[in-house]
Design a protein around this motif. Structure first.
Motif, PDB file in Angstrom:
ATOM      1  N   GLY A 156      35.638  48.207  34.281  1.00 16.46           N
ATOM      2  CA  GLY A 156      35.868  48.937  35.515  1.00 16.46           C
ATOM      3  C   GLY A 156      36.382  48.069  36.645  1.00 16.46           C
ATOM      4  N   SER A 157      36.994  48.687  37.627  1.00 18.52           N
ATOM      5  CA  SER A 157      37.607  47.983  38.755  1.00 18.52           C
ATOM      6  C   SER A 157      36.576  47.209  39.559  1.00 18.52           C
ATOM      7  CB  SER A 157      38.334  48.970  39.667  1.00 18.52           C
ATOM      8  OG  SER A 157      37.417  49.884  40.240  1.00 18.52           O
ATOM      9  N   GLY A 158      37.011  46.089  40.112  1.00 16.78           N
ATOM     10  CA  GLY A 158      36.144  45.252  40.933  1.00 16.78           C
ATOM     11  C   GLY A 158      35.230  44.337  40.158  1.00 16.78           C
ATOM     12  N   THR A 159      35.259  44.400  38.847  1.00 14.60           N
ATOM     13  CA  THR A 159      34.381  43.569  38.022  1.00 14.60           C
ATOM     14  C   THR A 159      34.974  42.171  37.856  1.00 14.60           C
ATOM     15  OG1 THR A 159      33.287  45.344  36.829  1.00 14.60           O
ATOM     16  CG2 THR A 159      33.545  43.274  35.640  1.00 14.60           C
ATOM     17  N   VAL A 205      40.415  43.755  38.605  1.00 15.94           N
ATOM     18  CA  VAL A 205      39.466  43.058  37.723  1.00 15.94           C
ATOM     19  C   VAL A 205      39.871  41.594  37.639  1.00 15.94           C
ATOM     20  CG1 VAL A 205      38.677  42.816  35.329  1.00 15.94           C
ATOM     21  CG2 VAL A 205      38.811  45.081  36.381  1.00 15.94           C
ATOM     22  N   ARG A 243      32.028  49.401  37.055  1.00 14.76           N
ATOM     23  CA  ARG A 243      32.747  48.880  38.214  1.00 14.76           C
ATOM     24  C   ARG A 243      31.875  47.945  39.054  1.00 14.76           C
ATOM     25  NH1 ARG A 243      36.067  54.474  39.790  1.00 14.76           N
ATOM     26  NH2 ARG A 243      37.449  54.342  37.968  1.00 14.76           N
ATOM     27  N   ASP A 244      32.546  46.963  39.666  1.00 14.71           N
ATOM     28  CA  ASP A 244      31.894  46.012  40.587  1.00 14.71           C
ATOM     29  C   ASP A 244      30.750  45.249  39.920  1.00 14.71           C
ATOM     30  OD1 ASP A 244      33.539  46.706  42.850  1.00 14.71           O
ATOM     31  OD2 ASP A 244      32.403  48.578  42.969  1.00 14.71           O
ATOM     32  N   GLU A 286      40.780  48.181  34.298  1.00 11.52           N
ATOM     33  CA  GLU A 286      41.186  48.856  35.527  1.00 11.52           C
ATOM     34  C   GLU A 286      41.694  47.858  36.560  1.00 11.52           C
ATOM     35  OE1 GLU A 286      38.008  51.346  36.900  1.00 11.52           O
ATOM     36  OE2 GLU A 286      37.992  52.592  35.089  1.00 11.52           O
ATOM     37  N   ASN A 311      27.470  50.460  36.612  1.00  9.32           N
ATOM     38  CA  ASN A 311      28.135  49.875  37.769  1.00  9.32           C
ATOM     39  C   ASN A 311      27.221  48.895  38.506  1.00  9.32           C
ATOM     40  OD1 ASN A 311      30.393  51.599  37.353  1.00  9.32           O
ATOM     41  ND2 ASN A 311      29.332  53.249  38.439  1.00  9.32           N
TER      42      ASN A 311
END
Length: 355
Positions: free
Chosen positions: A148-151, A133, A167-168, A130, A184
């Motif tokens: 997931g995004s922000g990871t 990343v 995420r994250d 996503e 997450n």
């Protein structure tokens, strides 16, 4: 504060910090004093805030150079004249809130490179990555992985086929993730091993036959696992770690283990296969668990214990083997008294003379 790898935080007034952590300033203490660092009482400088909760260190309140100290009212009489005090019933929790605010980058492994996907990483064409990343050099992302995004996946980490990372999340340097579904905001510190096969063998005539381990590891949201800890995948069931659980460095979690929500497991704990820990369980360091035992919700296990049987919910156990703490303390006191009497008898010949 002495030289640090972390830059000082955004300066904040004592009034702002008191509001942030639910503390109160004493009458006459200057609310406009500014701090931007945290430190121990004996190393703090005028721009640092420190805390005191353990009375063992109360004498340092008279000597500290800190700009302010978070403490409780029972310790205020120990403070040097002119030292601003932030009063609260829970100083360590308030100090943790201040630290998280001033140094948010210290909450998880630091990113080593610029954001984005490094050209020196291998990311399978079938992986789903996503937006936002970061994948650092020498990372391997295998087929069918979802990130997931922000990871952030740090240098040298490996994520095996079909794994999902939420995420994250923060996946530290050198981490390996296999046969796992991760929620997450999970933090895996450097060297963590997730999803390798467990230790499963069965006697077969004059040899040991290895049993296959075909389960998964399920790590729920907001779990943190310390450096060089290991979580084995399940044999024919899943190994599960519940949301909000915190695991220290050098902890072994065996196959089929189920750990509930908001548990605390301190360093060098070994949990054998098929153990179940309820929600809110606390385990002291260097404790070992025999396989297939169940520990009820809210139970507390003292450090350096051996848990060989089921523990009731809310119980406080300790010792080798672990049993209720009061019983353990009584037994230790009795054994000490018996040993003392025996030593006295060995020094005496029965007539009041030395043997």
């Amino acid at each position: 504060m002495s030289e640090s790898f972390f830059k000082r935080g955004q300066p904040m007034t004592l009034a702002a910090l008191a509001a942030l952590c639910g503390a109160s300033l004493e009458n006459g203490d200057p609310a406009d004093v500014v701090v931007d660092g945290i430190a121990a009482l004996d190393t703090a400088g005028p721009r640092d805030i420190a805390f005191l909760e353990n009375p063992k260190y109360g004498g340092l309140l008279a000597e500290t150079r800190a700009g302010a100290v978070i403490t409780s009212r029972r310790h205020r009489h120990l403070a040097r004249a002119g030292l601003p005090l932030l009063m609260t019933a829970h100083p360590s929790a308030a100090f943790a809130t201040v630290g998280r605010t001033l140094f948010p980058d210290a909450l998880k492994p630091q990113r080593l490179t610029s954001p984005g996907i490094s050209a020196q990483a291998h990311v399978s064409s079938s992986a789903v990555v996503e937006d936002d990343v970061t994948i650092e050099p020498f990372v391997v992302i295998a087929d069918g992985v979802h990130v997931g995004s922000g990871t952030v996946i740090s240098a040298g980490a490996m994520v095996g086929p079909g794994c999902h990372i939420g995420r994250d999340c923060s996946i530290g340097p050198g981490v390996s993730v296999q046969h796992a579904l991760i929620g997450n905001r999970v933090i895996l510190h450097p060297g963590v091993r997730i999803g390798q096969d467990g230790f499963g063998y069965t006697p077969d005539r004059n040899q040991l036959t290895k049993m296959v381990q075909i389960g998964r590891v399920i790590i729920q949201d907001d779990v943190e696992i310390g450096a060089n800890s290991t979580v084995d995948r399940g044999a024919v069931r899943d190994t599960v770690i519940g949301e909000g659980t915190k695991i220290d460095n050098l902890v072994q979690v065996g196959h089929n283990v189920v750990i509930g929500r908001s548990c605390v497991i301190v360093g060098q704990v070994g949990i054998a296969g098929s153990v179940t820990l309820g929600n809110g369980v606390s385990v002291g360091g260097q404790t070992g668990f025999k396989g297939h035992v169940t520990v009820g919700d809210g139970a507390q296990i003292a450090a350096v214990s051996v848990v060989a049987g089921d523990v009731p919910a809310g119980a406080r156990w300790g010792g080798m083997p672990a049993r209720p703490v009061r019983e353990w303390i009584r037994e230790m006191a009795t054994l000490t008294a018996i040993a003392k009497d025996r030593r006295g008898a060995e020094r005496d010949d029965g007539n009041g003379n030395d043997a």
